[in-house]
Design a protein around this motif. Sequence first.
Motif, PDB file in Angstrom:
ATOM      1  N   SER A 110      30.701 -25.334  16.954  1.00  0.00           N
ATOM      2  CA  SER A 110      30.806 -26.055  18.227  1.00  0.00           C
ATOM      3  C   SER A 110      29.815 -25.484  19.237  1.00  0.00           C
ATOM      4  O   SER A 110      29.442 -24.309  19.174  1.00  0.00           O
ATOM      5  CB  SER A 110      32.227 -25.947  18.787  1.00  0.00           C
ATOM      6  N   ASN A 111      29.395 -26.335  20.163  1.00  0.00           N
ATOM      7  CA  ASN A 111      28.503 -25.878  21.233  1.00  0.00           C
ATOM      8  C   ASN A 111      29.148 -24.748  22.018  1.00  0.00           C
ATOM      9  O   ASN A 111      28.466 -23.809  22.441  1.00  0.00           O
ATOM     10  CB  ASN A 111      28.156 -27.028  22.172  1.00  0.00           C
ATOM     11  N   GLU A 157      19.748 -36.090   9.729  1.00  0.00           N
ATOM     12  CA  GLU A 157      20.867 -35.321  10.281  1.00  0.00           C
ATOM     13  C   GLU A 157      20.362 -34.044  10.952  1.00  0.00           C
ATOM     14  O   GLU A 157      20.836 -33.668  12.024  1.00  0.00           O
ATOM     15  CB  GLU A 157      21.869 -34.956   9.182  1.00  0.00           C
ATOM     16  N   GLU A 160      18.849 -34.878  14.291  1.00  0.00           N
ATOM     17  CA  GLU A 160      19.918 -35.161  15.257  1.00  0.00           C
ATOM     18  C   GLU A 160      20.547 -33.870  15.769  1.00  0.00           C
ATOM     19  O   GLU A 160      20.787 -33.722  16.979  1.00  0.00           O
ATOM     20  CB  GLU A 160      20.997 -36.043  14.616  1.00  0.00           C
ATOM     21  N   ILE A 161      20.801 -32.930  14.875  1.00  0.00           N
ATOM     22  CA  ILE A 161      21.408 -31.645  15.267  1.00  0.00           C
ATOM     23  C   ILE A 161      20.440 -30.865  16.157  1.00  0.00           C
ATOM     24  O   ILE A 161      20.851 -30.292  17.173  1.00  0.00           O
ATOM     25  CB  ILE A 161      21.813 -30.838  14.028  1.00  0.00           C
ATOM     26  N   LYS A 162      19.157 -30.836  15.784  1.00  0.00           N
ATOM     27  CA  LYS A 162      18.157 -30.146  16.616  1.00  0.00           C
ATOM     28  C   LYS A 162      18.157 -30.706  18.030  1.00  0.00           C
ATOM     29  O   LYS A 162      18.177 -29.953  19.007  1.00  0.00           O
ATOM     30  CB  LYS A 162      16.744 -30.292  16.021  1.00  0.00           C
ATOM     31  N   ASN A 163      18.120 -32.026  18.138  1.00  0.00           N
ATOM     32  CA  ASN A 163      18.072 -32.674  19.449  1.00  0.00           C
ATOM     33  C   ASN A 163      19.337 -32.385  20.251  1.00  0.00           C
ATOM     34  O   ASN A 163      19.262 -32.080  21.448  1.00  0.00           O
ATOM     35  CB  ASN A 163      17.851 -34.173  19.307  1.00  0.00           C
ATOM     36  N   ARG A 164      20.499 -32.486  19.602  1.00  0.00           N
ATOM     37  CA  ARG A 164      21.764 -32.241  20.297  1.00  0.00           C
ATOM     38  C   ARG A 164      21.826 -30.805  20.816  1.00  0.00           C
ATOM     39  O   ARG A 164      22.139 -30.571  21.987  1.00  0.00           O
ATOM     40  CB  ARG A 164      22.954 -32.514  19.372  1.00  0.00           C
ATOM     41  N   LEU A 165      21.511 -29.851  19.961  1.00  0.00           N
ATOM     42  CA  LEU A 165      21.586 -28.448  20.378  1.00  0.00           C
ATOM     43  C   LEU A 165      20.575 -28.142  21.481  1.00  0.00           C
ATOM     44  O   LEU A 165      20.891 -27.431  22.436  1.00  0.00           O
ATOM     45  CB  LEU A 165      21.389 -27.518  19.185  1.00  0.00           C
ATOM     46  N   ASN A 167      19.277 -30.249  23.685  1.00  0.00           N
ATOM     47  CA  ASN A 167      19.706 -30.912  24.919  1.00  0.00           C
ATOM     48  C   ASN A 167      20.908 -30.217  25.551  1.00  0.00           C
ATOM     49  O   ASN A 167      20.987 -30.093  26.774  1.00  0.00           O
ATOM     50  CB  ASN A 167      20.035 -32.380  24.660  1.00  0.00           C
ATOM     51  N   ASP A 168      21.840 -29.738  24.731  1.00  0.00           N
ATOM     52  CA  ASP A 168      23.056 -29.121  25.261  1.00  0.00           C
ATOM     53  C   ASP A 168      22.872 -27.657  25.647  1.00  0.00           C
ATOM     54  O   ASP A 168      23.439 -27.195  26.632  1.00  0.00           O
ATOM     55  CB  ASP A 168      24.194 -29.225  24.242  1.00  0.00           C
ATOM     56  N   LYS A 170      19.676 -25.898  25.734  1.00  0.00           N
ATOM     57  CA  LYS A 170      18.376 -25.605  26.365  1.00  0.00           C
ATOM     58  C   LYS A 170      17.637 -24.431  25.728  1.00  0.00           C
ATOM     59  O   LYS A 170      17.005 -23.621  26.400  1.00  0.00           O
ATOM     60  CB  LYS A 170      18.539 -25.345  27.873  1.00  0.00           C
TER      61      LYS A 170
END
Length: 194
Positions: A110-111, A157, A160-165, A167-168, A170
Amino acid sequence: MLMKYGLEKEGYQVGCIGTEPHARLLGMEWVYPMGYNSAVSVTDQDAISVLNNMMNSLCEKEYDIIMVGSQANTIPLGQMHINAFPCKQFYFLCGTKPDAVVLCVNPFDSNEYIQNTIKFLEGAADCKVLALVVYPMTLPDDWRGVHGNKIRLGNEECVEIKNRLFNDLKLPVFILGWNDDMSLLCESIVSFFS
């Protein structure tokens, strides 16, 4: 090991401490075998002293950079059982006192857990977490949990994970085993220490 080889390819002398018995076979100078089912048992102060001595011996050899690889679970995932507390990892952190950390994460972490790990590392070791490296394997969503066979993520996938992490959290995010990502990671390490 990909970071070590990448830095050496660029001409840097890299000294290493590993935490698995096969670390010497991978070219690491020191082994502190604290991995799964380790037979080594030392007190917390002795662990810190032994690791600090290993670090000092590498400093005396004047390596350009010293890399250490710890075990998973820097902070506890839960507090249901005494074995959930990663004490060995904490002593490893204290004994090696890194200037910078590349944090390896799972796609299912989780983030909040990743953010708490970053805060802990930066606070406890007075260091900087430079980047995240995603292990591109996930677990099946069934009763076997961590004991099941891992499933490799597809490229989409991973992106997507790279972008999410990114963005969330930094922080730069790289995928373990992607050659271009590993080269960029090595460049970011050199840039940080330059």
